[in-house]
Design a protein around this motif. Structure first.
Motif, PDB file in Angstrom:
ATOM      1  N   VAL A   2       0.830  -1.197   0.000  1.00  0.00           N
ATOM      2  CA  VAL A   2       0.000   0.000   0.000  1.00  0.00           C
ATOM      3  C   VAL A   2       0.869   1.255   0.000  1.00  0.00           C
ATOM      4  O   VAL A   2       1.942   1.297   0.602  1.00  0.00           O
ATOM      5  CB  VAL A   2      -0.948  -0.010   1.234  1.00  0.00           C
ATOM      6  N   LYS A   3       0.414   2.286  -0.719  1.00  0.00           N
ATOM      7  CA  LYS A   3       1.122   3.558  -0.752  1.00  0.00           C
ATOM      8  C   LYS A   3       0.599   4.449   0.373  1.00  0.00           C
ATOM      9  O   LYS A   3      -0.552   4.312   0.806  1.00  0.00           O
ATOM     10  CB  LYS A   3       0.935   4.247  -2.108  1.00  0.00           C
ATOM     11  N   LEU A   4       1.443   5.390   0.814  1.00  0.00           N
ATOM     12  CA  LEU A   4       1.098   6.252   1.939  1.00  0.00           C
ATOM     13  C   LEU A   4       1.168   7.720   1.538  1.00  0.00           C
ATOM     14  O   LEU A   4       2.078   8.142   0.817  1.00  0.00           O
ATOM     15  CB  LEU A   4       2.047   6.002   3.110  1.00  0.00           C
ATOM     16  N   SER A   5       0.181   8.483   2.045  1.00  0.00           N
ATOM     17  CA  SER A   5       0.094   9.901   1.726  1.00  0.00           C
ATOM     18  C   SER A   5      -0.256  10.680   2.992  1.00  0.00           C
ATOM     19  O   SER A   5      -1.417  10.743   3.383  1.00  0.00           O
ATOM     20  CB  SER A   5      -0.985  10.124   0.652  1.00  0.00           C
ATOM     21  N   PRO A   6       0.732  11.266   3.666  1.00  0.00           N
ATOM     22  CA  PRO A   6       0.432  12.044   4.874  1.00  0.00           C
ATOM     23  C   PRO A   6      -0.417  13.276   4.567  1.00  0.00           C
ATOM     24  O   PRO A   6      -0.168  13.985   3.583  1.00  0.00           O
ATOM     25  CB  PRO A   6       1.814  12.462   5.381  1.00  0.00           C
ATOM     26  N   SER A   7      -1.391  13.518   5.418  1.00  0.00           N
ATOM     27  CA  SER A   7      -2.210  14.719   5.323  1.00  0.00           C
ATOM     28  C   SER A   7      -1.488  15.847   6.049  1.00  0.00           C
ATOM     29  O   SER A   7      -1.419  15.862   7.288  1.00  0.00           O
ATOM     30  CB  SER A   7      -3.586  14.468   5.955  1.00  0.00           C
ATOM     31  N   LEU A   8      -0.970  16.793   5.296  1.00  0.00           N
ATOM     32  CA  LEU A   8      -0.097  17.799   5.890  1.00  0.00           C
ATOM     33  C   LEU A   8      -0.839  18.823   6.733  1.00  0.00           C
ATOM     34  O   LEU A   8      -0.221  19.578   7.480  1.00  0.00           O
ATOM     35  CB  LEU A   8       0.735  18.486   4.809  1.00  0.00           C
ATOM     36  N   MET A   9      -2.186  18.840   6.669  1.00  0.00           N
ATOM     37  CA  MET A   9      -2.915  19.720   7.583  1.00  0.00           C
ATOM     38  C   MET A   9      -2.796  19.226   9.026  1.00  0.00           C
ATOM     39  O   MET A   9      -3.052  19.981   9.969  1.00  0.00           O
ATOM     40  CB  MET A   9      -4.398  19.801   7.193  1.00  0.00           C
ATOM     41  N   SER A 210       7.484   7.937  14.830  1.00  0.00           N
ATOM     42  CA  SER A 210       6.097   7.847  14.383  1.00  0.00           C
ATOM     43  C   SER A 210       5.977   6.976  13.139  1.00  0.00           C
ATOM     44  O   SER A 210       5.083   6.128  13.028  1.00  0.00           O
ATOM     45  CB  SER A 210       5.537   9.246  14.088  1.00  0.00           C
ATOM     46  N   VAL A 211       6.879   7.171  12.188  1.00  0.00           N
ATOM     47  CA  VAL A 211       6.857   6.371  10.957  1.00  0.00           C
ATOM     48  C   VAL A 211       7.150   4.909  11.273  1.00  0.00           C
ATOM     49  O   VAL A 211       6.535   4.001  10.688  1.00  0.00           O
ATOM     50  CB  VAL A 211       7.856   6.938   9.926  1.00  0.00           C
ATOM     51  N   ALA A 212       8.070   4.654  12.188  1.00  0.00           N
ATOM     52  CA  ALA A 212       8.370   3.271  12.574  1.00  0.00           C
ATOM     53  C   ALA A 212       7.141   2.597  13.174  1.00  0.00           C
ATOM     54  O   ALA A 212       6.842   1.430  12.869  1.00  0.00           O
ATOM     55  CB  ALA A 212       9.533   3.246  13.566  1.00  0.00           C
ATOM     56  N   LEU A 213       6.406   3.310  14.008  1.00  0.00           N
ATOM     57  CA  LEU A 213       5.180   2.760  14.595  1.00  0.00           C
ATOM     58  C   LEU A 213       4.118   2.542  13.514  1.00  0.00           C
ATOM     59  O   LEU A 213       3.406   1.524  13.523  1.00  0.00           O
ATOM     60  CB  LEU A 213       4.648   3.696  15.672  1.00  0.00           C
ATOM     61  N   LEU A 214       4.006   3.486  12.597  1.00  0.00           N
ATOM     62  CA  LEU A 214       3.076   3.328  11.478  1.00  0.00           C
ATOM     63  C   LEU A 214       3.370   2.058  10.701  1.00  0.00           C
ATOM     64  O   LEU A 214       2.461   1.264  10.395  1.00  0.00           O
ATOM     65  CB  LEU A 214       3.185   4.550  10.561  1.00  0.00           C
ATOM     66  N   ASN A 215       4.625   1.841  10.357  1.00  0.00           N
ATOM     67  CA  ASN A 215       4.999   0.647   9.603  1.00  0.00           C
ATOM     68  C   ASN A 215       4.734  -0.629  10.400  1.00  0.00           C
ATOM     69  O   ASN A 215       4.326  -1.653   9.835  1.00  0.00           O
ATOM     70  CB  ASN A 215       6.466   0.724   9.197  1.00  0.00           C
ATOM     71  N   GLU A 216       4.941  -0.568  11.706  1.00  0.00           N
ATOM     72  CA  GLU A 216       4.645  -1.708  12.553  1.00  0.00           C
ATOM     73  C   GLU A 216       3.153  -2.026  12.541  1.00  0.00           C
ATOM     74  O   GLU A 216       2.754  -3.181  12.425  1.00  0.00           O
ATOM     75  CB  GLU A 216       5.101  -1.400  13.981  1.00  0.00           C
TER      76      GLU A 216
END
Length: 223
Positions: A2-9, A210-216
């Motif tokens: 899956v691709k990821l797109s952070p919401s910058l707001m 945060s990114v490491a937790l997201l990937n986990e």
């Protein structure tokens, strides 16, 4: 994957340089919510923000237009080099073929956004022109809303329709993308997840952690 797109707001603008520098190395898109306070009762980012952001990233930008007259934003956003322009179906109808020609002439992508109550029949006549369909799993306009599980039926419908008609659009989910919902979103057929406060920016003060937790969380959801 899956691709990821952070919401910058949802990012901490006080840590803009730090967060963008790291996210540039790991993200597929950036999601830019542009709200004018009319289409939705909120005001967020703007084309001016995109102009400033471009100096700090090469990550493709997806501009999500929650404005009263989105078609008026198309050419200015193309001039800024935005990769994807995503317009809600209710406002794209009546303009879809012309807007598609304008966007595709610049080698960019057209997106359509489906609200929880939007009937899928509304986009059928031009779905073959669409590059990314964004399914809202919350009502548009504000972060932190409750997940609307019924919206996943739209994701499943889109996945089946794409396969049946041999189309190439990607399916993106916007709203409550986090560890509690990832498995259901992926099972339904999501290709891109828009991640905001609950899925990324509130997990840790350090963006790398945060990114490491997201990937986990994503790895667990795929097991």
């Amino acid at each position: 994957m899956v691709k990821l797109s952070p919401s910058l707001m949802c990012m901490d603008l006080g840590k803009f340089n730090e967060q963008i520098a790291y996210l540039n190395t790991v993200m597929d898109y950036y999601h830019i919510d542009i709200m004018d306070g009319h289409y939705v009762n909120n005001m967020t980012l703007s084309p001016w923000f995109i102009e400033q952001l471009q100096a700090h990233t090469d990550v493709p930008l997806d501009a999500h237009l929650m404005v009263t007259n989105p078609v008026e934003y198309v050419e200015p956003l193309l001039d800024l080099g935005v990769e994807v322009i995503s317009i809600h179906a209710e406002h794209l109808n009546g303009h879809a073929f012309r807007v598609s020609q304008t966007i595709k002439a610049q080698g960019k992508k057209m997106g359509v956004v489906i609200n929880p109550e939007t009937p899928m029949e509304l986009i059928l006549d031009y779905l073959h022109l669409i590059d990314i369909v964004t399914v809202m799993t919350v009502d548009p306009g504000f972060a932190g809303q409750k997940f609307i599980v019924e919206s996943l039926n739209k994701v499943r419908w889109l996945k089946d329709y794409r396969e049946t008609n041999e189309l190439g659009f990607l399916i993106q989910i916007d709203g409550s993308c986090n560890e509690k919902t990832y498995s259901r979103m992926l099972e339904a057929g999501a290709d891109i997840l828009i991640i905001g406060s609950s899925g990324l920016f509130s997990l840790d003060e350090d963006i790398a952690k945060s990114v490491a937790l997201l990937n986990e969380h994503l790895t667990q959801a795929m097991q």
